[in-house]
Scaffold this active site. Structure first.
Site, mmCIF file in Angstrom:
data_model
loop_
_atom_site.group_PDB
_atom_site.id
_atom_site.type_symbol
_atom_site.label_atom_id
_atom_site.label_comp_id
_atom_site.label_asym_id
_atom_site.label_seq_id
_atom_site.Cartn_x
_atom_site.Cartn_y
_atom_site.Cartn_z
ATOM 1 N N HIS A 68 0.856 -1.186 0.000
ATOM 2 C CA HIS A 68 0.000 0.000 0.000
ATOM 3 C C HIS A 68 0.884 1.224 0.000
ATOM 4 C CE1 HIS A 68 -3.151 2.815 1.118
ATOM 5 N NE2 HIS A 68 -3.983 1.905 0.676
ATOM 6 N N ASP A 100 -8.033 -5.098 -0.074
ATOM 7 C CA ASP A 100 -8.573 -5.925 -1.152
ATOM 8 C C ASP A 100 -8.196 -7.388 -1.051
ATOM 9 O OD1 ASP A 100 -10.011 -4.031 -2.487
ATOM 10 O OD2 ASP A 100 -8.220 -3.216 -3.442
HETATM 11 N N1 ACO Z 1 4.171 -7.810 -4.886
HETATM 12 C C1 ACO Z 1 5.532 -7.836 -5.048
HETATM 13 N N2 ACO Z 1 6.326 -6.770 -4.893
HETATM 14 C C2 ACO Z 1 5.737 -5.610 -4.572
HETATM 15 C C3 ACO Z 1 4.337 -5.495 -4.386
HETATM 16 C C4 ACO Z 1 3.568 -6.659 -4.563
HETATM 17 N N3 ACO Z 1 2.236 -6.614 -4.395
HETATM 18 N N4 ACO Z 1 4.032 -4.218 -4.078
HETATM 19 C C5 ACO Z 1 5.183 -3.535 -4.054
HETATM 20 N N5 ACO Z 1 6.223 -4.384 -4.352
HETATM 21 C C6 ACO Z 1 7.650 -4.032 -4.355
HETATM 22 C C7 ACO Z 1 8.042 -3.256 -5.610
HETATM 23 O O1 ACO Z 1 8.485 -4.116 -6.638
HETATM 24 C C8 ACO Z 1 9.137 -2.371 -5.073
HETATM 25 O O2 ACO Z 1 10.276 -3.165 -4.939
HETATM 26 P P1 ACO Z 1 11.752 -2.532 -5.180
HETATM 27 O O3 ACO Z 1 11.916 -1.491 -4.118
HETATM 28 O O4 ACO Z 1 12.674 -3.693 -5.043
HETATM 29 O O5 ACO Z 1 11.734 -1.957 -6.563
HETATM 30 C C9 ACO Z 1 8.679 -2.005 -3.674
HETATM 31 O O6 ACO Z 1 7.861 -3.131 -3.253
HETATM 32 C C10 ACO Z 1 7.884 -0.725 -3.563
HETATM 33 O O7 ACO Z 1 6.801 -0.785 -4.496
HETATM 34 P P2 ACO Z 1 6.152 0.481 -5.214
HETATM 35 O O8 ACO Z 1 5.407 0.004 -6.411
HETATM 36 O O9 ACO Z 1 7.220 1.511 -5.423
HETATM 37 O O10 ACO Z 1 5.185 1.002 -4.088
HETATM 38 P P3 ACO Z 1 4.013 2.012 -4.300
HETATM 39 O O11 ACO Z 1 3.768 2.635 -2.978
HETATM 40 O O12 ACO Z 1 4.278 2.911 -5.466
HETATM 41 O O13 ACO Z 1 2.796 1.055 -4.735
HETATM 42 C C11 ACO Z 1 0.946 -0.404 -4.668
HETATM 43 C C12 ACO Z 1 1.783 0.631 -3.902
HETATM 44 C C13 ACO Z 1 0.543 0.139 -6.043
HETATM 45 C C14 ACO Z 1 -0.327 -0.698 -3.871
HETATM 46 C C15 ACO Z 1 1.786 -1.692 -4.829
HETATM 47 O O14 ACO Z 1 2.145 -2.210 -3.568
HETATM 48 C C16 ACO Z 1 1.077 -2.766 -5.660
HETATM 49 O O15 ACO Z 1 1.188 -2.758 -6.898
HETATM 50 N N6 ACO Z 1 0.337 -3.715 -4.983
HETATM 51 C C17 ACO Z 1 -0.445 -4.696 -5.695
HETATM 52 C C18 ACO Z 1 -1.738 -4.093 -6.206
HETATM 53 C C19 ACO Z 1 -2.737 -3.835 -5.094
HETATM 54 O O16 ACO Z 1 -2.984 -4.659 -4.242
HETATM 55 N N7 ACO Z 1 -3.358 -2.637 -5.155
HETATM 56 C C20 ACO Z 1 -4.400 -2.225 -4.200
HETATM 57 C C21 ACO Z 1 -3.939 -1.097 -3.346
HETATM 58 S S1 ACO Z 1 -5.114 -0.775 -2.093
HETATM 59 C C22 ACO Z 1 -6.318 0.106 -2.833
HETATM 60 O O17 ACO Z 1 -6.133 0.809 -3.810
HETATM 61 C C23 ACO Z 1 -7.609 -0.012 -2.286
#
Ligand code: ACO
Length: 428
Positions: A307, A364
């Site tokens: 998140h 979610d």
């Molecule tokens: N699975 C694997 N790796 C992940 C995940 C995941 N679900 N989420 C983040 N990471 C990793 C990224 O690859 C990144 O790794 P790195 O530092 O080695 O490059 C690090 O964690 C940070 O991730 P970001 O994408 O930079 O984090 P951000 O805060 O921008 O994104 C987000 C948050 C979009 C929710 C992300 O965690 C994600 O894509 N999750 C899966 C989709 C999801 O569940 N979305 C619902 C969000 S809740 C809502 O909207 C109600």
């Protein structure tokens, strides 16, 4: 403590005011920085940028706190109703008994939609994703209520728009589902409460008497409360920025629905259940999928994990996990994907990759399991989220317009070609 921040650019110092929130959050007000120094700030994805001052929702991502208008989400989910929470978010305080019944009554008597909207619905193929149908039907309200477009609309008109959208959204949502099924639509039943009416429009067959299961209605009401607002997320920011151009409430909410649709935002709930089903069909080897999620050459992400703001736990996920257990038990549903979800969660919480990046289950991760148990198909999950988020979007739009916020218009750092002379096509 000083109430100023100092910023140094190329040897020159500039003073900027600090802004303090009621929970002691500190921000630097950089709005005069460009005028003082010629410099702007850049923050792609607004990871560290406050877009507004808001009195609606407080969340502390480190401590896992979420409050609507000061009330903890745990108390609201346990003791309140979705309609009461909608009132709280939109008008700022808990309603008295008569205010609540008046609000409820107004919503109940505006559930019917103009019959011509059915013609629009009929124009969509059954393959249309219900989120696209929902946002289109919501935009279409601008055609049926053109007075809502007036930027100088009186307060009563805004109030009517709020009531109409709250009342008609369940009708649109259920109709989007019926369109997908190729079934005739059901009309609203004003003798029922918000959730029972929605369930009836979704599931009643013309030949059968329909009675909503109270376990299902209560679970749905709780899910809607948990989704009702989440401060300046992607869709709420979209609603505010669209509304800041003085676009109508309907147009702004429709934009919010589209922003919610993507799998990185509200679309994640559909993506989670599809992922869990895929893992189940693949033999249920959670370790294999964990490895995929960690592999930087593999685009797969563990949906429902991570998140932007919560870096410890998502308080909504805690409540939903328990609700999933309760609902499945009460309904006597034994869903193997629940075991897969729990297995994945267990492994991720102990895995260094997830621990280092502070990735925890979000709202979610478990909501899809409950929706599935309630008989709601995956393509409708994000529509359910939109239904829940509606009061939050309304509250955000109302606050933005009451505060007379200026049109949202970020700046950029240009990295394209420098000035060059045009060359006619014959000489290229
Ligand atoms: N699975 C694997 N790796 C992940 C995940 C995941 N679900 N989420 C983040 N990471 C990793 C990224 O690859 C990144 O790794 P790195 O530092 O080695 O490059 C690090 O964690 C940070 O991730 P970001 O994408 O930079 O984090 P951000 O805060 O921008 O994104 C987000 C948050 C979009 C929710 C992300 O965690 C994600 O894509 N999750 C899966 C989709 C999801 O569940 N979305 C619902 C969000 S809740 C809502 O909207 C109600």
């Amino acid at each position: 403590m000083s109430d100023k921040a100092e910023i140094k650019v190329n040897g020159s110092s500039y003073e900027l005011p600090l802004v303090k929130g009621t929970e002691d959050e500190l921000a630097i007000d950089i709005s005069s920085l460009r005028a003082q120094s010629g410099v702007i700030t850049i923050d792609t994805g607004f990871k560290n940028t406050g877009s507004t001052k808001s009195a609606i929702t407080f969340l502390d991502g480190e401590k896992g706190i979420l409050r609507y208008r000061g009330y903890p989400i745990e108390q609201l989910a346990d003791q309140s109703t979705f309609i009461e929470v909608a009132y709280l978010l939109i008008y700022g305080s808990l309603p008295s008994a008569s205010e609540l019944s008046d609000f409820q009554q107004k919503i109940t008597t505006h559930t019917l939609v103009h019959e011509d909207i059915k013609k629009l619905l009929d124009g969509f193929p059954s393959t249309a994703h219900p989120m696209g149908v929902l946002s289109s039907l919501v935009t279409s309200l601008t055609a049926f209520y053109p007075q809502s477009l007036d930027p100088n609309r009186p307060e009563e008109e805004v109030e009517m728009s709020i009531i109409r959208i709250l009342a008609k959204m369940p009708t649109f949502a259920a109709w989007a589902f019926k369109n997908q099924m190729g079934h005739p639509v059901n009309y609203p039943d004003n003798s029922l409460d918000y959730c029972s009416n929605f369930l009836k429009m979704m599931f009643a067959l013309p030949t059968e008497k329909f009675e909503a299961d109270p376990v299902v209605t209560a679970a749905l009401d709780k899910l809607l409360i948990l989704h009702a607002d989440h401060e300046q997320n992607c869709s709420a920011s979209t609603v505010r920025i669209v509304g800041s151009s003085q676009a109508s409430l309907y147009a702004s909410i429709s934009a919010g629905i589209n922003a919610l649709w993507g799998p990185l935002h509200g679309g994640a709930n559909q993506a989670v259940i599809e992922m869990l089903e895929n893992i189940r069909k693949d033999g249920g080897d959670t370790k294999k999928w964990m490895a995929k999620a960690k592999d930087k050459n593999d685009p797969f992400r563990l949906m429902g994990f991570g998140h932007r703001v919560y870096k410890n736990f998502d308080p909504r996920a805690k409540i939903i996990k328990k609700a999933a257990d309760d609902v499945l038990e009460k309904l006597g549903v034994n869903d193997p994907v629940l075991d897969i979800a729990k297995g994945l969660e267990r492994e991720a919480l102990e895995d260094q990759y997830f621990v280092d990046r502070k990735l925890y289950p979000n709202v979610d991760f478990y909501s899809g399991i409950i929706y599935k148990a309630l008989g709601i198909p995956p393509e409708m999950f994000t529509v359910m989220f939109a239904l829940g988020r509606l009061p939050g979007w309304i509250a955000q739009w109302k606050e933005m317009s009451e505060n007379k916020e200026p049109i949202g218009r970020p700046r950029q750092v240009y990295v394209g070609a420098n000035s060059r002379d045009y060359v006619p096509v014959s000489k290229r």
